[in-house]
Structure formats: structure tokens, C-alpha cells
Design a protein around this motif. Structure first.
Motif: not given
Ligand code: MG
Ligand code: ADP
Length: 698
Positions: A300, A330, A392-393
Motif C-alpha cells: 500500500t 487504505h 487492490d486484490e
Molecule cells: Mg493490502
């Protein structure tokens, strides 16, 4: 016969078969020919009866000395038994519930019998052998060489009413009648990589004379898929290279100052990844990069630094998380680590209250860094000048989602995906071959190692006691359950996603009830599984994070990336049923706070291999190492979800073969660099278009 002909045109295939074949997704002659065996039994050598070995598949050639049919009342089965003899001895063959065999075979029939030698209840016999009469009294013995025995026998994915034997029976005559097949693979490639031409390959994959012929044919079909995939990657890359993006101006001194002000020093691979990302976003071509790294490795911060650079340039960055909780996380990370930019960052999720104002300020360019969920890419969200999108992800950011972000943008944003799922190298070179890679290989030095133990069945109570103790100290625990194995599942039979989820649900429910009623009746437990709505799952994760529960019992769906620093125990039931990389991921859920964390792997298996496999988790340096091991042991299915890829099984298995992956890549580069529009390869052009469509449907 044309390949596109429906299978009902094949003599001997009536409406009933058509229906059954449909279950195997076979509608046309082509589908049938492309229904490949998943394994071959080698019966190429005929073994003298006197030399048979128990538990081995074998083919014998002999004469039936005696044959009888009887009914077993106890098991309600019809059993055909025959005594087969040759010069070296005799053996019994037994067929269950196939009474017709007693009518086809007679005393004196001379035949090949292929099957497995079984030893049970002091008896040794050939169990349910396939047979092929070679000469006989009374029965028709016209033969064109053995189809079912005495050779390399393909075994196909089957379904009720359609056996491998049946498939072979139908295929043999068809292969004589089909039209010539045009080969789309460039002949120069086939020659260079020693691969059989299509007409030969399609025959050898079904009726090989030996295993090496079968292998050659399989290699060809696997190679062509990898080749197409690589062409697709090259095409995406070259298309992107022609697009224009905002070239960000990166002041190195300022970037250094920012990193020096962080409360920690970046690890070496964080620095390297940051460098790779920065040199991409400085270019007027869109970046397309995947940042990989274990949970907690600090992805991050790196992505945030890139976003800050966009902001510093007066441009915008979008930061997309899969869930509300993660988006909040985040948002907090970024505002905490970079207080100077506090006013530039906003949070945009489904739950955002003053959405209108925020949307307006995003459009005006007041907010430079927009952190949020999919709410970011919904209609009505307009950026002033989006320079960078961080996702993300999610390995893949869909074409459509990209398109929404591109709306109103003159230039294509730079893309950065982040993932904690370790992908083996062969997969990153193929399935993710259109992405550039950055990898964070180590965890920050201040992390306490997680104490990992494989718990034997006799220590189960002790482990429960330990968990209770930890919870009394104020900690929390995760419990992960595997799916119940679907009992006596036939090889080659495929479960639907829904069936899998049902089995998973059943197992998590059972475990939840056992733990909450018998083991920890005084503690607060909650359950999480894949059949829940995502809102519901998020709420549970949030409540767990807020310490409303002590233990979270979950299937493997447990939310990626969620930080619950107070959870110090990861207990995994049936640990042997999970992939190593997955176990590693689960373990990464704990060890995120100041307290010592523990990972307890429960297994009922005492097998050495299982113990060794689980123990490699204790020594592994990172998830990538384990992912490679998993690929070797369990195949690539687990990395991609077996059914959703639309990628044929034969090519999936080839993903384990680095050599082939590399060859296919070079082959694709050769063709693409000389003939990017396939002008000199018209057949390839047609085939590639089809492939592209299939990939996009995913
Ligand atoms: Mg992460
Ligand atoms: P990831 O997204 O890779 O799972 P995060 O970026 O959420 O990991 O980082 C996990 C935690 O580690 C965060 O609290 C972050 O601030 C911290 N962190 C990141 N890099 C470092 C580092 N080099 N040293 C110490 N802590 C770090």
C-alpha cells in the motif's frame, strides 16, 4: 463428414446419447474429437498370468476355461465370474452388474483382458476388466486390431451412460470419415518445436500406439493454446504501447524526502518496486503493472507514493479496494502516513454520506487521491484528470471497468494492480503475461515470526485449551474449514461451483455448531461463508474487527487483506486439503499486531507426505516459493478457479511446464514480430480472433 456436423449425424448416436453427450458439452463432431483423454492406461505389453502383480493394471491374453453368472443376494448384484488361463497359469476375472458379459463371452473364448489386479478377502482377481475377443466359438469375432485392450488405452472424462469405452467405439470410425483439417499453426513453428501436424495429432491423441505418441499429440494441443495466449499478451502490450498516458514529473529529491519521513525504512524490494513503478509513470505510455507481495509486505505504501506523485503533479489517482473495510483501511493508511496530503485524499464508497459534494470536488479536481470501492467506477463519477488507477486484490481489472475509468479522459491512466496471491512464474508469464511485474519478496524486519505448529489428533484438546487461554487474555481467533470432500467422487467428473459452495457451507456449519456448543460454549462465535451476500460478509468482518466476537469460523472465502491486529490465532481444520500458498495466505491474517501470533494446522492425516508438505510451511521464506511447490503438487487449477478460466484442461496442465511456456512465448514473438496482423497466416488470424473472444468472455 464435416467437423461442424451435429453428433446426431453420426450413425449409432440417437437422441438419448445426444442428451448425455450434451452433459459433457459435446454437440458437434468437432467437440467430440476435441474431448481429449485425461490419462492413458498402458496395456501395451501382454503379461503372462504367472507374472501378474497385485494392484497393477495389466493386459493378459488367455482362454476362458469356465464362466458363470450368479446373483449376490447380499449385495443385490449380478456377478459374472470367469477363469482365464494361459500357458503360465490361471486367474479369475470378475464383473459386477454387467450380466450381458455372460452372454458375450463363452467357455473357450480367446480374448485380451485389461484391468487391475485386486487382492481382497484372500482372493486375487482381475476386477471389471475390459475385454476384446480375439477368436471365439460362436460369437462374431470380426476385428480391426484391438481398440480397448493391448495398447495404450485413453481414459476420458465420463458421464452417466457414456464410458471411455463407448467414446472410443464411436471415435474409431469417425476418424476415417472426417474431412481434412486445416492446420492454423504456422508450419515453420511446428517444425521448429517438433510438434505433430493437426490431422496426425488428432488421431494420435485418441489412438496412440504408445505413450510417447500420445505425449507428442498432447504437447501439440497444449502448445497451441499457450501460443495463442502469448500472441494475445503481445497484442495487448503492443496496443497499450501505442496509447498515450500522462507522463508524470517525478522529483527524486522530493520522493526521497517523503520516504525518509515515513515512520519506517522501506525494505530493499519495496525500494526496487517503487523504482520500477516510478520509471513507468514518467513515460507517456500507460503503465500496466502488477505489484505482488505477501500480506503485510507493504504494498500500500508503495502504491500510495505513486498516487502522491500524481497529486504532486496536480493530477489525480484512484485507489480501488474490493470491500468497504479495505477502502477505509487504505484511506487511513494514506492519510496517516502522508499527513501533508490530508486534504487531497477522499473516501468514496457506497456508504459515503455527502456523496454529492465529494463527486463535485472529484470532478473539479479538488480531491487528488480518491480511495474507495467500486463506487469509484460507477456512473456519475467524473475525474478532472486521472493519471493513475491502483487496484487492490484483483488480478484483473475488467475491460469494462477500465472503460468506465476512461470515460471523459483524454489520456489512458497508468494502471497498477496489487495482489497478495503468490503466482508461480509460469503463470505470471502466461495468464498474466500482458502485465509487467514488480515483486516485494521480504516482510519488514520488525515483524515477529508467527509460531506455526502442525497439531496431531491427540493434541486437539490441548490446542483448544490454548485457544481459550489466548481469548481470555483478550485476543481473537480465526478458524478456517475446508470443503467436505465429495465422498466417492469419480475421476474426471466435474462439480459445479454451486455444488462446491454447498459442500463448503455444510462443513463450516458443522464446525461452527461443534465449536459454539461443545468446545467453547462461553465464547462468542460467528460464521462466515461464500454463500453470504458481500454486504453481510463485510458487516461480519467489521464486527469481528470491533471485537464483537471472539472467534470467526470461516470457509476459505475469508476477506483478503483485512487487518485485525488483535487476532493472534489462525486455526486451520483439515489443513492437508488446502494448497500451501493458500495456507500461507491464511496465516498472513494474523501477526499484524504487537502480540505474539500462532498458526495451528489441524490434520487427521498421518501420511508422511502430508506431514512433509505441511512442514514446508514452517521453513518457507515467502509465498512464491510455496506457490511453485503447489503448482508442482496440485496443478494450476487452484490459482485460477478450475471452471471459470475457459482455458482447456490440456493447456492448464501445460502451465506446469516452464520449458513449454518459454517455447510458446518465443514462437509467438517470432510470428508477431514478423507478421503482427497475421496477413501471411490467414488460418491463424481466424483462430486467433476466436481465441480473443473466448478470453474476453471470461
Ligand atoms: Mg493490502
Ligand atoms: P500489504 O498491503 O502488502 O498487505 P500493507 O501495505 O497494508 O501491506 O502494510 C502492512 C503494514 O506494514 C502497514 O501498517 C504499513 O504501514 C506497514 N509497513 C509497510 N512497509 C513497512 C516497512 N518497510 N517497515 C515497517 N512497516 C511497514
Amino acid at each position: 463428414m464435416e467437423l461442424s456436423a451435429e453428433i446426431s449425424k453420426i450413425s449409432g448416436i440417437g437422441p438419448k446419447f445426444v442428451k448425455q453427450f450434451e452433459k459433457l458439452k459435446i454437440k458437434t463432431v468437432k467437440d467430440l474429437l476435441w474431448h481429449f483423454p485425461f490419462r492413458y492406461d498402458d496395456y501395451s505389453k501382454i503379461v503372462p498370468i504367472g507374472e501378474l502383480a497385485i494392484n497393477q493394471p495389466a493386459t493378459i491374453h488367455g482362454v476362458i476355461n469356465k464362466i458363470s453368472i450368479r446373483r449376490s443376494w447380499k449385495k443385490n448384484m449380478i456377478i459374472v465370474e470367469a477363469l482365464i488361463i494361459d500357458d503360465t497359469g490361471g486367474i479369475k476375472a470378475v464383473w459386477f452388474n454387467q450380466p450381458y458379459i455372460g452372454k458375450i463371452l463363452h467357455q473357450g473364448s480367446e480374448a485380451n483382458f485389461a484391468g487391475k489386479i485386486i487382492s481382497s478377502k484372500n482372493e486375487i482377481y482381475l476386477s471389471n476388466p475390459t475385454y476384446e475377443v480375439t477368436s471365439s466359438r460362436g460369437s462374431s469375432g470380426a476385428m480391426n486390431g484391438p481398440k480397448h485392450t493391448a495398447g495404450v488405452i485413453p481414459v476420458y472424462p465420463e458421464t452417466r451412460g457414456i464410458t471411455s469405452k463407448g467414446i472410443r467405439f464411436i471415435l474409431k470410425p469417425i476418424l476415417k470419415e472426417i474431412d481434412h483439417i486445416d492446420d492454423f499453426m504456422p508450419p515453420e513453428i511446428l517444425k521448429k518445436y517438433v510438434l505433430p501436424e493437426i490431422n496426425l495429432a488428432i488421431r494420435k491423441i485418441h489412438f496412440p500406439l504408445n505413450l510417447s505418441e500420445a505425449e507428442g499429440a498432447r504437447k501439440r494441443f497444449a502448445f497451441e493454446e499457450l501460443f495463442l495466449l502469448q500472441l494475445n499478451n503481445l497484442k495487448i502490450k503492443s496496443k497499450l504501447a501505442q496509447e498515450k498516458a500522462i507522463a508524470l514529473d517525478v522529483d527524486v529529491d522530493y520522493l526521497r524526502k517523503l520516504t525518509e519521513e515515513l515512520p519506517f525504512a522501506l525494505t530493499e524490494s519495496q525500494k526496487k518496486s517503487l523504482h520500477e513503478i516510478i520509471s513507468d509513470i514518467k513515460k507517456p505510455r500507460p503503465m500496466n503493472r502488477l505489484l505482488q507481495g505477501d500480506v503485510g509486505s507493504g504494498k500500500t505504501v508503495i502504491a500510495a507514493l505513486a498516487a502522491i506523485m500524481a497529486s504532486k503533479n496536480g493530477k489525480q489517482a484512484a485507489f480501488l479496494a474490493p470491500t468497504e473495510v479495505l477502502a477505509q483501511q487504505h484511506f487511513q493508511t494514506i492519510t496517516k502516513l502522508f499527513p501533508e496530503f490530508d486534504h487531497d485524499v477522499c473516501l468514496l464508497t457506497g456508504a459515503t454520506a455527502d456523496k454529492k459534494t465529494i463527486l463535485r470536488d472529484v470532478e473539479n479536481g479538488v480531491f487528488k487521491i480518491v480511495v474507495g470501492t467500486h463506487a469509484i467506477i460507477q456512473k456519475g463519477v467524473k475525474f478532472k484528470e486521472l493519471a493513475l488507477a491502483v487496484v487492490d486484490e484483483q488480478h484483473r481489472f475488467g475491460v469494462e471497468q477500465r472503460a468506465t475509468l476512461l470515460r471523459n479522459q483524454k489520456l489512458v491512466p497508468h494502471f497498477l494492480s496489487m495482489s497478495a496471491t503468490p503466482i508461480p512464474r509460469t503463470l505470471s508469464l502466461t495468464i498474466f503475461g500482458d502485465l509487467e511485474l514488480s515483486t516485494i519478496t521480504e516482510l519488514p524486519a520488525d515483524r515477529k515470526p508467527i509460531v506455526t505448529k502442525v497439531v496431531a489428533p491427540e493434541n486437539r484438546q490441548k490446542a483448544y485449551g490454548f485457544i481459550e487461554e489466548q481469548i481470555k487474555k483478550g485476543r481473537q481467533a480465526f478458524v478456517i474449514c475446508p470443503r467436505i470432500e465429495p465422498g466417492q467422487q469419480e475421476e474426471g467428473k466435474i462439480l459445479t461451483e454451486m455444488q462446491k459452495k454447498m459442500l463448503e457451507l455444510k462443513s463450516v456449519k458443522q464446525e461452527f455448531e461443534k465449536l459454539s456448543q461443545q468446545i467453547f460454549p462461553k465464547l462468542k462465535l460467528v460464521m462466515l461463508h461464500g454463500k453470504m451476500k458481500s454486504k453481510e460478509k463485510e458487516q461480519i468482518m467489521k464486527d469481528f474487527k470491533d471485537k464483537k466476537f471472539d472467534i470467526l469460523v470461516s470457509t476459505s472465502v475469508i476477506e483478503v487483506g483485512v487487518d485485525v491486529p488483535n487476532a493472534t490465532i489462525m486455526m486451520i481444520e483439515g489443513a492437508d486439503r488446502f494448497g500451501l500458498a493458500q495456507l500461507y495466505q491464511f496465516r498472513g491474517r494474523v501477526g499484524r499486531g504487537v502480540h505474539q501470533s500462532f498458526c495451528l494446522l489441524f490434520t487427521d492425516s498421518t501420511s508422511d507426505t502430508v506431514q512433509r508438505r505441511l512442514n514446508s510451511l514452517l521453513t518457507a521464506k515467502n509465498g512464491f516459493e510455496l506457490a511453485e511447490k503447489d503448482l508442482e503438487l496440485r496443478g494450476p487449477g487452484q490459482f485460477m478457479g478450475e471452471t471459470q478460466t475457459g482455458f482447456p484442461d490440456i493447456a492448464m496442465r501445460a502451465l506446469q511446464n516452464m520449458e513449454m511456456v518459454k517455447s510458446a512465448r518465443s514462437a509467438a514473438e517470432e510470428i508477431f514480430s514478423n507478421d503482427p496482423d497475421f496477413k501471411n497466416h490467414p488460418l491463424l488470424s481466424v483462430r486467433f480472433k476466436k481465441f480473443e473472444k473466448q478470453i474476453h468472455l471470461e
